[in-house]
Structures are given as C-alpha cells and as structure tokens.
Scaffold this active site. Structure first.
Site, short mmCIF file in Angstrom:
data_model
loop_
_atom_site.label_atom_id
_atom_site.label_comp_id
_atom_site.label_asym_id
_atom_site.label_seq_id
_atom_site.Cartn_x
_atom_site.Cartn_y
_atom_site.Cartn_z
CE1 TYR A 18 -4.06 2.04 0.47
CE2 TYR A 18 -2.65 3.32 1.80
CZ TYR A 18 -3.58 3.19 1.08
OH TYR A 18 -4.56 4.14 1.31
CG HIS A 22 -0.86 5.65 -1.57
ND1 HIS A 22 -1.52 4.25 -1.73
CD2 HIS A 22 -2.12 6.29 -1.84
CE1 HIS A 22 -2.67 4.34 -1.62
NE2 HIS A 22 -3.16 5.67 -1.89
CE1 TYR A 41 -7.06 12.07 0.56
CE2 TYR A 41 -6.88 12.01 -1.66
CZ TYR A 41 -7.17 11.55 -0.52
OH TYR A 41 -7.62 10.08 -0.38
CD1 TRP A 76 -6.78 4.87 -6.04
CD2 TRP A 76 -5.06 4.56 -7.09
NE1 TRP A 76 -5.93 4.87 -5.27
CE2 TRP A 76 -4.67 4.82 -5.87
CE3 TRP A 76 -4.09 4.41 -8.28
CZ2 TRP A 76 -3.50 4.80 -5.41
CZ3 TRP A 76 -2.74 4.39 -7.79
CH2 TRP A 76 -2.50 4.62 -6.30
#
Length: 106
Positions: A18, A22, A41, A76
C-alpha cells in the site's frame, strides 16, 4: 471550505505494498483529484493499518461525485479495493468513515 477527515483500515499483510503504491500514484489520478476539488489532501498510515485521510474542499459530496465519474478513479479504486478491511468486522469495505470535527485552531 470544508475540512474532511476520514478513516479506513488497510490489511496488515498489505501495508508495505500500500505504501509503495502511494509513492507512485498515477498522474491522471492526481489530476482527477485536483480537477474535482480535492485540496491539501494527505493520507497517514499507522503500523497496524489504520489509515487517516485529510482533505479540504468546497463541497465534499460534489468532490466525491466528481471522482466517481472519472475513469482513472474507477481503475485506481478497483486496484486498491483488495487492500482494505472494515474497521469493525474485518470484512472488506472501502467506504470512508468520516469524522466529525470538534475543534479547529486557525
């Protein structure tokens, strides 16, 4: 401007992957987020899989709806869905659990 914080849970056995995914978020995904109003964000991840997201936007529901229409987001989300589990039951669940803001220092 709305400040939005949400929780998700990443499966412990998928944390490294993960994080790696990213590090390389697709440029078209980043463009889609910007174009649909996602600002400032950030995602924060604990070693036990708790994922905390924060963003600022004019209208969170409109920002989410805009992303739902984007092909990059659909692709995604399809790839990332397998990384998440439900916060309570342990079943797969990628819905964001929004938190209520109780204090803000400007």
């Amino acid at each position: 401007m709305q400040r939005v914080c949400f929780l998700l849970r990443v499966k412990r056995d998928r944390l490294d992957e993960y994080r790696e995914r990213h590090r390389h978020v697709w440029p078209e995904m980043q463009d889609a987020l910007r174009e649909t109003g996602w600002r400032n964000y950030s995602l924060f991840l604990t070693d036990d899989g708790l994922l905390v997201g924060y963003l600022e936007t004019e209208d969170f529901e409109a920002a989410r709806a805009g992303m739902a229409e984007r092909d990059a987001n659909r692709r995604w989300q399809a790839e990332m869905a397998e990384f998440f589990e439900d916060l309570d039951s342990g079943s797969a669940d990628t819905d964001m659990r929004s938190l209520d803001e109780v204090f803000h220092l400007d």
